[in-house]
Design a protein around this motif. Structure first.
Motif, PDB file in Angstrom:
ATOM      1  N   ILE A 264      -0.385   6.497  -3.195  1.00 43.26           N
ATOM      2  CA  ILE A 264      -1.629   6.360  -2.444  1.00 43.26           C
ATOM      3  C   ILE A 264      -1.525   5.171  -1.499  1.00 43.26           C
ATOM      4  O   ILE A 264      -0.649   4.310  -1.651  1.00 43.26           O
ATOM      5  N   LYS A 265      -2.399   5.105  -0.530  1.00 45.60           N
ATOM      6  CA  LYS A 265      -2.424   4.037   0.446  1.00 45.60           C
ATOM      7  C   LYS A 265      -3.621   3.128   0.172  1.00 45.60           C
ATOM      8  O   LYS A 265      -4.748   3.604  -0.023  1.00 45.60           O
ATOM      9  N   VAL A 266      -3.351   1.814   0.132  1.00 42.42           N
ATOM     10  CA  VAL A 266      -4.438   0.844   0.009  1.00 42.42           C
ATOM     11  C   VAL A 266      -4.239  -0.202   1.107  1.00 42.42           C
ATOM     12  O   VAL A 266      -3.129  -0.429   1.578  1.00 42.42           O
ATOM     13  N   THR A 267      -5.329  -0.837   1.477  1.00 36.44           N
ATOM     14  CA  THR A 267      -5.294  -1.871   2.522  1.00 36.44           C
ATOM     15  C   THR A 267      -5.728  -3.194   1.899  1.00 36.44           C
ATOM     16  O   THR A 267      -6.722  -3.245   1.172  1.00 36.44           O
ATOM     17  N   ILE A 268      -4.961  -4.246   2.188  1.00 37.74           N
ATOM     18  CA  ILE A 268      -5.271  -5.574   1.661  1.00 37.74           C
ATOM     19  C   ILE A 268      -5.525  -6.500   2.835  1.00 37.74           C
ATOM     20  O   ILE A 268      -4.686  -6.621   3.742  1.00 37.74           O
ATOM     21  N   VAL A 269      -6.686  -7.153   2.814  1.00 37.00           N
ATOM     22  CA  VAL A 269      -7.090  -8.063   3.883  1.00 37.00           C
ATOM     23  C   VAL A 269      -7.268  -9.451   3.276  1.00 37.00           C
ATOM     24  O   VAL A 269      -7.919  -9.599   2.239  1.00 37.00           O
ATOM     25  N   GLY A 270      -6.677 -10.463   3.925  1.00 33.55           N
ATOM     26  CA  GLY A 270      -6.857 -11.838   3.465  1.00 33.55           C
ATOM     27  C   GLY A 270      -5.774 -12.321   2.531  1.00 33.55           C
ATOM     28  O   GLY A 270      -5.844 -13.453   2.033  1.00 33.55           O
TER      29      GLY A 270
ATOM     30  N   LYS B 218      -1.599 -13.225   1.483  1.00 34.99           N
ATOM     31  CA  LYS B 218      -0.505 -13.917   2.164  1.00 34.99           C
ATOM     32  C   LYS B 218       0.262 -12.960   3.059  1.00 34.99           C
ATOM     33  O   LYS B 218       0.764 -13.341   4.108  1.00 34.99           O
ATOM     34  N   GLN B 219       0.383 -11.705   2.606  1.00 37.48           N
ATOM     35  CA  GLN B 219       1.056 -10.679   3.408  1.00 37.48           C
ATOM     36  C   GLN B 219       0.104  -9.483   3.539  1.00 37.48           C
ATOM     37  O   GLN B 219       0.285  -8.455   2.871  1.00 37.48           O
ATOM     38  N   PRO B 220      -0.929  -9.585   4.348  1.00 40.49           N
ATOM     39  CA  PRO B 220      -1.914  -8.501   4.457  1.00 40.49           C
ATOM     40  C   PRO B 220      -1.292  -7.274   5.118  1.00 40.49           C
ATOM     41  O   PRO B 220      -0.291  -7.347   5.818  1.00 40.49           O
ATOM     42  N   GLY B 221      -1.898  -6.109   4.861  1.00 39.33           N
ATOM     43  CA  GLY B 221      -1.406  -4.883   5.472  1.00 39.33           C
ATOM     44  C   GLY B 221      -1.704  -3.682   4.622  1.00 39.33           C
ATOM     45  O   GLY B 221      -2.437  -3.752   3.619  1.00 39.33           O
ATOM     46  N   ASN B 222      -1.143  -2.529   5.028  1.00 36.66           N
ATOM     47  CA  ASN B 222      -1.269  -1.289   4.275  1.00 36.66           C
ATOM     48  C   ASN B 222      -0.107  -1.164   3.309  1.00 36.66           C
ATOM     49  O   ASN B 222       1.050  -1.388   3.685  1.00 36.66           O
ATOM     50  N   TYR B 223      -0.392  -0.777   2.073  1.00 36.94           N
ATOM     51  CA  TYR B 223       0.625  -0.669   1.043  1.00 36.94           C
ATOM     52  C   TYR B 223       0.580   0.715   0.412  1.00 36.94           C
ATOM     53  O   TYR B 223      -0.508   1.266   0.180  1.00 36.94           O
ATOM     54  N   SER B 224       1.770   1.242   0.167  1.00 33.52           N
ATOM     55  CA  SER B 224       1.894   2.501  -0.574  1.00 33.52           C
ATOM     56  C   SER B 224       2.160   2.143  -2.021  1.00 33.52           C
ATOM     57  O   SER B 224       3.184   1.532  -2.343  1.00 33.52           O
ATOM     58  N   VAL B 225       1.235   2.531  -2.896  1.00 34.82           N
ATOM     59  CA  VAL B 225       1.368   2.182  -4.306  1.00 34.82           C
ATOM     60  C   VAL B 225       1.194   3.438  -5.148  1.00 34.82           C
ATOM     61  O   VAL B 225       0.765   4.489  -4.671  1.00 34.82           O
ATOM     62  N   SER B 226       1.522   3.303  -6.412  1.00 32.28           N
ATOM     63  CA  SER B 226       1.358   4.412  -7.346  1.00 32.28           C
ATOM     64  C   SER B 226      -0.118   4.734  -7.524  1.00 32.28           C
ATOM     65  O   SER B 226      -0.985   3.869  -7.446  1.00 32.28           O
ATOM     66  N   SER B 227      -0.409   5.986  -7.776  1.00 22.07           N
ATOM     67  CA  SER B 227      -1.796   6.363  -8.033  1.00 22.07           C
ATOM     68  C   SER B 227      -2.289   5.804  -9.354  1.00 22.07           C
ATOM     69  O   SER B 227      -3.476   5.869  -9.646  1.00 22.07           O
ATOM     70  N   LEU B 228      -1.353   5.291 -10.167  1.00 15.19           N
ATOM     71  CA  LEU B 228      -1.743   4.612 -11.404  1.00 15.19           C
ATOM     72  C   LEU B 228      -1.875   3.107 -11.212  1.00 15.19           C
ATOM     73  O   LEU B 228      -2.174   2.387 -12.160  1.00 15.19           O
ATOM     74  N   ALA B 229      -1.597   2.595 -10.006  1.00 18.33           N
ATOM     75  CA  ALA B 229      -1.611   1.159  -9.761  1.00 18.33           C
ATOM     76  C   ALA B 229      -3.029   0.605  -9.895  1.00 18.33           C
ATOM     77  O   ALA B 229      -4.022   1.309  -9.709  1.00 18.33           O
ATOM     78  N   THR B 230      -3.052  -0.708 -10.184  1.00 20.86           N
ATOM     79  CA  THR B 230      -4.323  -1.404 -10.363  1.00 20.86           C
ATOM     80  C   THR B 230      -4.470  -2.479  -9.292  1.00 20.86           C
ATOM     81  O   THR B 230      -3.569  -2.718  -8.490  1.00 20.86           O
ATOM     82  N   VAL B 231      -5.611  -3.159  -9.319  1.00 23.68           N
ATOM     83  CA  VAL B 231      -5.912  -4.189  -8.324  1.00 23.68           C
ATOM     84  C   VAL B 231      -4.866  -5.310  -8.390  1.00 23.68           C
ATOM     85  O   VAL B 231      -4.360  -5.766  -7.359  1.00 23.68           O
TER      86      VAL B 231
END
Length: 824
Positions: free
Chosen positions: A235-241, A243-256
């Motif tokens: 799945i795709k998640v977006t992280i703002v703020g 150290k390395q902000p951006g879009n990340y592809s992570v497992s659908s089982l991934a957590t915050v």
């Protein structure tokens, strides 16, 4: 045309028949129509899967296939095709595994796969002091989901997931089916089933119901259906703020926390306590990392969904804690949190902390100010942004300590209480020792201005109940009880001479000579009966007429007994010397080697034993002895080397001011000489002229031998050895009448480094002779059989530089001009 249609119909029927049988070849009743040449790779894959699910090989099912109508030739073809198919897929699996390891696909030992998302961690030196930053700098701590766990409850399926669907029992079916981009799974003979957006539990029920409509045994309960996740989507998640902000592809089982770790955690000014998980444009969860760091509470570590946004806002308040806490650093505070909460984040005070109050430096609008927080305010004080809290150490002093030392049974520190007296402290220390000096004791007391004073105590009066003497003590007092042994002089006696262990020994009252002799191990065998005892003279009056410094006493003892009939009483500082017998020498030997009749070791019979006497005791010279080759090898003694080391060679004066070695150079030269004597030379050589000794026993060559000497008698050798800087080191046969140059020429002459005019010869008896010269004439030493000619190396000479030649020329020119001018 009808025939062609008929043939095509038969082929289609055969293929359809085999496709049906390929799904359940072990249970098909008729295999006579199977044609292996028409099998596709999917058909072979199904047969291979069926065999593996039944733990059977192709050879195991051969009898059954033949009994159901398959011909032997067709079965042989099937065997070959299956082996080739399995080999091809095996190679493909290995290749895929290698590619997966390179591209980041993770294969679980349980068959579940997930694409790995890599992120190189960069150590954050700027935020290293912020509490919580270490959570995201450690590459081994990544919060990755565990793919070995069972399929999670309420897992929502979506495109990219893959389901493993198995039917087992009377009917069997096994396949890994991906969820398509339309959100459907396509099951053979069942059709397409929409599962996108459904939980795994709901999708399982829907798929089971669809399979039951096709498989009658599932409907009747004779076969069972198993559905699990074999591959998890990304799945795709977006992280703002971060150290390395951006879009990340992570497992659908991934957590915050997994996503935050990939982004390196909050940025320079990012908050650790108010992180927002935004889902469908609404704040779904507010995350406080401190809950996990302080309590281990993972309730904020919720699962992520596709298109989630993790927003890390700027912090609102940060404070700094320094000093004696278990975890110092920078901490983020929420509104309403007290100083006690901050202490909890810092894991509390350490064991050296001063806990009564804490100093805090605060920032105002214009400047700094200092504030002290008392212990009673810890639960009410609200830290402000920018506060710097300093926790100091406790003072290195004691509030109730007192010490006693000296002649008591338990000298140590003790606790002090008000009204305590010196008798109470002595009682606590188990009382006075037998050697305690009771006339006086000392108290060193710390005054209010931190200077010290001495208070003297009459200890005997204090212990007898006199309150005036039994002084009341104060905190940090140091009480010293003296010992009468401290006032006694340390008495010694010295014994030297013929005893086993001479030295200085402690004196005891009533110490006798017998006691001391036994204490030092007794007399040696060389002890004489004469003993000299020196005793110091004590007097309060100076008598210039009596020049004696000590009193000397001579006594006689029984030299063969450690117990004397007259037991002489010693006094402090006596010096006892037990003399050696006038004649007491152990037999000592010399060695004779070489061309004698009886070589070996011989005892020196008298103090004037000469070379001639020892050689004759050895049976005289043998017939092969070289009369010119006799010599004595005398060991270099250690005392000779020590004398050399103590000599000042005074080389700095001899070499002139331009070549001074100084004291360091002199020491180095001495050490080199002594080292050479110890390690290389070891012996001094004394030449012997045997022919002269035989004619005259008083000849100077007939030297007196010392213990350890070795007489060497060389065997006659007709050769002459030539060594050193010559073209060929060799041994030339001796020729009577031939001179020095003959033997040098016989080995090809000297080389380019040879110094011919300094050549020398070593004769068999150890003598040496050098080449001499007078004017233009050069005299070479004579050569005898068994001698050795040595050509040394020329010393390196420093060539004059062009500048030096120019200088010399200018001096000569100046002198010439001066002379010419003088004679004009």
């Amino acid at each position: 045309m009808k025939k062609i249609t008929y043939v095509l119909t038969l082929i289609v029927i055969s293929l359809l028949s085999f496709n049906a049988n390929a799904q359940d070849i072990l249970k098909s009743r008729d295999l006579s129509s199977v044609q292996v040449d028409y099998l596709s790779e999917d058909d072979l894959a199904k047969i291979s899967t069926q065999l593996k699910s039944n733990n059977a090989s192709i050879d195991d099912v051969e009898p059954m296939a033949l009994s159901k109508g398959m011909t032997q030739s067709e079965f042989n073809k099937l065997r070959i095709k299956l082996l080739e198919f399995d080999k091809k897929n095996s190679d493909k699996d290995v290749k895929d595994k290698n590619n997966n390891s390179k591209t980041g696909t993770k294969n679980s030992e349980f068959g579940r796969r997930q694409e790995i998302v890599k992120n190189d961690k960069v150590k954050d030196s700027i935020n290293s002091l912020i509490f919580g930053s270490e959570l995201f700098d450690n590459p081994t701590l990544n919060f990755e989901p565990d793919l070995k766990l069972a399929t999670p409850m309420n897992y929502v399926l979506g495109p990219g997931d893959e389901l493993q669907i198995s039917v087992y029992g009377v009917q069997e079916y096994n396949a890994n089916i991906p969820v398509s981009v339309e959100g459907k799974v396509n099951i053979d003979n069942v059709g397409q089933i929409s599962v996108s957006g459904m939980s795994i539990e709901a999708a399982t029920q829907k798929i089971k119901a669809a399979i039951a409509r096709v498989y009658s045994t599932v409907r009747s309960g004779q076969s069972q259906v198993s559905i699990s996740l074999s591959q998890i989507r990304t799945i795709k998640v977006t992280i703002v703020g971060g150290k390395q902000p951006g879009n990340y592809s992570v497992s659908s089982l991934a957590t915050v926390y997994n996503a935050l770790h990939l982004a390196g955690g909050p940025g320079k000014n990012g908050s650790y306590r108010s992180i927002e998980l935004i889902r469908n444009n609404k704040v779904y969860k507010s995350i406080d990392i401190y809950r996990f760091l302080v309590k281990g509470d993972q309730s904020d570590n919720v699962s992520l969904k596709d298109n989630d946004v993790i927003r890390i806002p700027a912090y609102s308040q940060r404070v700094t804690v320094q000093g004696e806490v278990k975890r110092s650093g920078i901490f983020e505070m929420k509104k309403g949190e007290k100083f006690s909460d901050l202490l909890n984040f810092a894991s509390g005070f350490n064991e050296f902390a001063y806990t009564a109050s804490v100093n805090v430096t605060q920032k105002t609008g214009k400047e700094f100010k200092v504030h002290d927080i008392n212990e009673s305010e810890y639960n009410t004080y609200l830290p402000q942004s920018g506060d710097v809290f300093r926790v100091t150490k406790i003072l290195n002093r004691f509030e109730n300590r007192i010490k006693i030392e000296g002649a008591v049974f338990r000298p140590d520190y003790y606790s002090y209480n008000e009204g305590m007296r010196i008798s109470d402290l002595i009682t606590r220390s188990e009382g006075l020792k037998e050697d305690a000096y009771t006339k006086r004791a000392r108290i060193i007391r710390l005054k209010k201005d931190l200077t010290t004073e001495i208070v003297n105590v009459d200890l005997s009066a204090a212990l007898s109940g006199d309150l005036n003497s039994d002084i009341e003590l104060k905190r940090e007092d140091i009480v010293t009880v003296y010992s009468i042994l401290d006032f006694r002089e340390e008495y010694k006696v010295t014994i030297d001479g013929e005893v086993k262990n001479p030295g200085i020994y402690e004196y005891f009252e009533n110490l006798t000579l017998n006691d001391l002799v036994v204490q030092v191990g007794g007399l040696t065998g060389s002890a004489s009966k004469r003993v000299e005892i020196a005793r110091m003279v004590k007097s309060d009056v100076v008598n210039d007429a009596d020049p004696k410094r000590i009193e000397l006493m001579e006594i006689e003892i029984t030299s063969d007994s450690n117990e004397q009939l007259k037991n002489f009483v010693l006094k402090p500082f006596d010096v006892i010397n037990i003399r050696k017998m006038a004649i007491y020498e152990k037999p000592e030997m010399v060695k004779v080697s070489g061309a004698v009749t009886y070589p070996g070791k011989y005892v020196l019979a008298n103090k004037k034993e000469s070379v001639y006497n020892i050689v004759m005791r050895a049976g005289g010279l043998s017939s092969i002895a070289n009369l010119d080759g006799m010599r004595i090898k005398r060991p270099v003694k250690e005392e000779q080397i020590q004398e050399l080391e103590s000599v000042d060679l005074n080389l700095d004066k001899k070499l002139g001011s331009e070549q001074q070695l100084g004291s360091k150079g002199n020491d180095t030269l001495n050490s080199k000489l002594s080292k050479k004597l110890r390690d290389q030379v070891k012996f001094a050589v004394i030449p012997i002229n045997w022919e002269k000794i035989v004619k005259d026993k008083n000849h100077y060559s007939n030297v007196t031998l010392f213990p350890g000497d070795e007489i060497e008698v060389a065997i006659f050798n007709e050769g002459v050895k030539v060594a050193g800087n010559v073209l060929l080191t060799s041994e030339i046969p001796y020729r009577k009448g031939k001179g020095f140059k003959y033997y040098i020429n016989a080995v090809g002459g000297v080389d380019n480094k040879g110094w011919k005019k300094k050549a020398y010869i070593i004769y068999p008896n150890g003598n040496a002779s050098v080449t001499s010269s007078f004017l233009f004439f050069r005299a070479y030493p004579s050569v005898t059989p068994g001698s050795q000619i040595v050509v040394p190396e020329k010393p390196e000479s420093k060539k004059m530089s062009t500048g030096e030649w120019v200088s010399i020329g200018s001096v000569i020119t100046s002198l010439a001009l001066l002379i010419v001018t003088a004679f004009k």
